[in-house]
Scaffold this active site. Sequence first.
Site, PDB file in Angstrom:
ATOM      1  N   CYS A   1      -5.168   0.673   3.812  1.00 34.91           N
ATOM      2  CA  CYS A   1      -5.263  -0.746   4.158  1.00 34.91           C
ATOM      3  C   CYS A   1      -6.676  -1.277   4.001  1.00 34.91           C
ATOM      4  O   CYS A   1      -6.887  -2.423   3.608  1.00 34.91           O
ATOM      5  CB  CYS A   1      -4.779  -0.962   5.585  1.00 34.91           C
ATOM      6  SG  CYS A   1      -5.695  -0.006   6.805  1.00 34.91           S
ATOM      7  N   GLN A  33       0.823  -1.226   0.000  1.00 28.45           N
ATOM      8  CA  GLN A  33       0.000   0.000   0.000  1.00 28.45           C
ATOM      9  C   GLN A  33       0.846   1.261   0.000  1.00 28.45           C
ATOM     10  O   GLN A  33       0.313   2.357  -0.206  1.00 28.45           O
ATOM     11  CB  GLN A  33      -0.943  -0.004   1.206  1.00 28.45           C
ATOM     12  CG  GLN A  33      -0.236   0.132   2.545  1.00 28.45           C
ATOM     13  CD  GLN A  33      -1.164  -0.048   3.737  1.00 28.45           C
ATOM     14  OE1 GLN A  33      -1.640  -1.148   4.010  1.00 28.45           O
ATOM     15  NE2 GLN A  33      -1.428   1.030   4.453  1.00 28.45           N
ATOM     16  N   HIS A  79      -6.122  -1.283  11.759  1.00 27.58           N
ATOM     17  CA  HIS A  79      -5.532  -1.718  10.495  1.00 27.58           C
ATOM     18  C   HIS A  79      -6.429  -2.784   9.857  1.00 27.58           C
ATOM     19  O   HIS A  79      -6.938  -3.671  10.547  1.00 27.58           O
ATOM     20  CB  HIS A  79      -4.135  -2.280  10.775  1.00 27.58           C
ATOM     21  CG  HIS A  79      -3.348  -2.626   9.560  1.00 27.58           C
ATOM     22  ND1 HIS A  79      -3.253  -1.806   8.462  1.00 27.58           N
ATOM     23  CD2 HIS A  79      -2.602  -3.723   9.260  1.00 27.58           C
ATOM     24  CE1 HIS A  79      -2.491  -2.377   7.548  1.00 27.58           C
ATOM     25  NE2 HIS A  79      -2.088  -3.546   8.011  1.00 27.58           N
ATOM     26  N   ASN A 137      -1.138  -9.339   4.780  1.00 24.00           N
ATOM     27  CA  ASN A 137      -1.017  -7.907   5.011  1.00 24.00           C
ATOM     28  C   ASN A 137      -0.752  -7.206   3.674  1.00 24.00           C
ATOM     29  O   ASN A 137      -0.581  -7.861   2.638  1.00 24.00           O
ATOM     30  CB  ASN A 137       0.123  -7.657   6.017  1.00 24.00           C
ATOM     31  CG  ASN A 137       0.033  -6.291   6.657  1.00 24.00           C
ATOM     32  OD1 ASN A 137      -0.887  -5.527   6.414  1.00 24.00           O
ATOM     33  ND2 ASN A 137       1.020  -5.973   7.474  1.00 24.00           N
TER      34      ASN A 137
END
Lengths: 123, 232
Positions: free
Chosen positions: B25, B19, B168, B195
């Site tokens: 996110c 990102q 997150h 992630n």
Amino acid sequence: AAAAAAATGDEETLIRQVVDSASTAGGSKDDLLLNADAHFSSFLRDFGKNYSGPEEHAHRFKVFKANLRRARRHQKLDPSAVHGITKFSDLTPAEFRRMYLGLRKNRRSFRTIHDAPNLPTND
Amino acid sequence: LPSDFDWRDRGAVTGVKDQGSCGSCWSFSAAAALEGANYLATGHLISLSEQQMVDCDHTCDDSEPDACDEGCNGGLMTTAFEYLLKSGGLETEKDYPYTGTDRGACKFDKSEVAASVSNFSVVSVDEDQIAANLVKHGPLAVGINAVFMQTYIGGVSCPYICSKHQDHGVLIVGYGSAGYAPIRLKDKPYWIIKNSWGQNWGEHGYYKICKGRNICGVEAMVSTVSAVTSPR
């Protein structure tokens, strides 16, 4: 340890490491702090970091050392993981939050979305 | 439920993305969940556009008009799913590539939609229900407190104390039954989390966190999405 157990509701956290941890993954963090200069140089090289000038470099080194101490604290609180130098090691926690986290606080919408039906979990 | 499960082995997960220095996110979590759902619905794994949501999704919470999806300033996966329901879906990553900024105009072309949402819902705070929904419906968008992730390198994260305030957005792609927890002298089950900080973070872009005690709030903000079978 008792406070931690109360906070997490997990009796297992009452088992606490009392011996020296030098031979564990977390034990290397003291070495990291002692050799912060060398590790910062490696960090800059590995992650291709460049700063605007000596003042910025000095500031980032200070933040880096604080993050080494933070990694050591995280290692003690989270012994089954390995904590240490990452690409975020030159960022303060506030900078890290501002630049890389972006989940808005969950408000009404989440509560009004319909719940997924319960699924069978045996057999 | 199987004791171990990983959607990566079953072709439902695209490569780890990055990102950049942008608080997007939430769009990566939402896009990745739809990628998995679309794979289950169509049999095709297509990398979908996060930038479309960064540029075009300004959906607000019904009750709080100031709480909106706001590009690099943050958002929420469930409001992103609402946007996807209303807009028609997501273009591919290739057609609408990620730039890492939110200063561009919305360039969404509805005729280029590659995956569409048919429904979404939230999953209760129950590890078995989360696992069952994961297995049945595909990877799940979740919120997590990322405080331990700044220094994470590998292993199963199971901190004694971690705030449950999620900040997150990530994706649960699987779970394992036996992550080694030396201090507890036993194996512990864990979630496998994708992630969006690139492959040079964590375990090749992935994070493992222990399962079953809502550590860092990972089991409290879980949403599942399903996809339309043939958007184009």
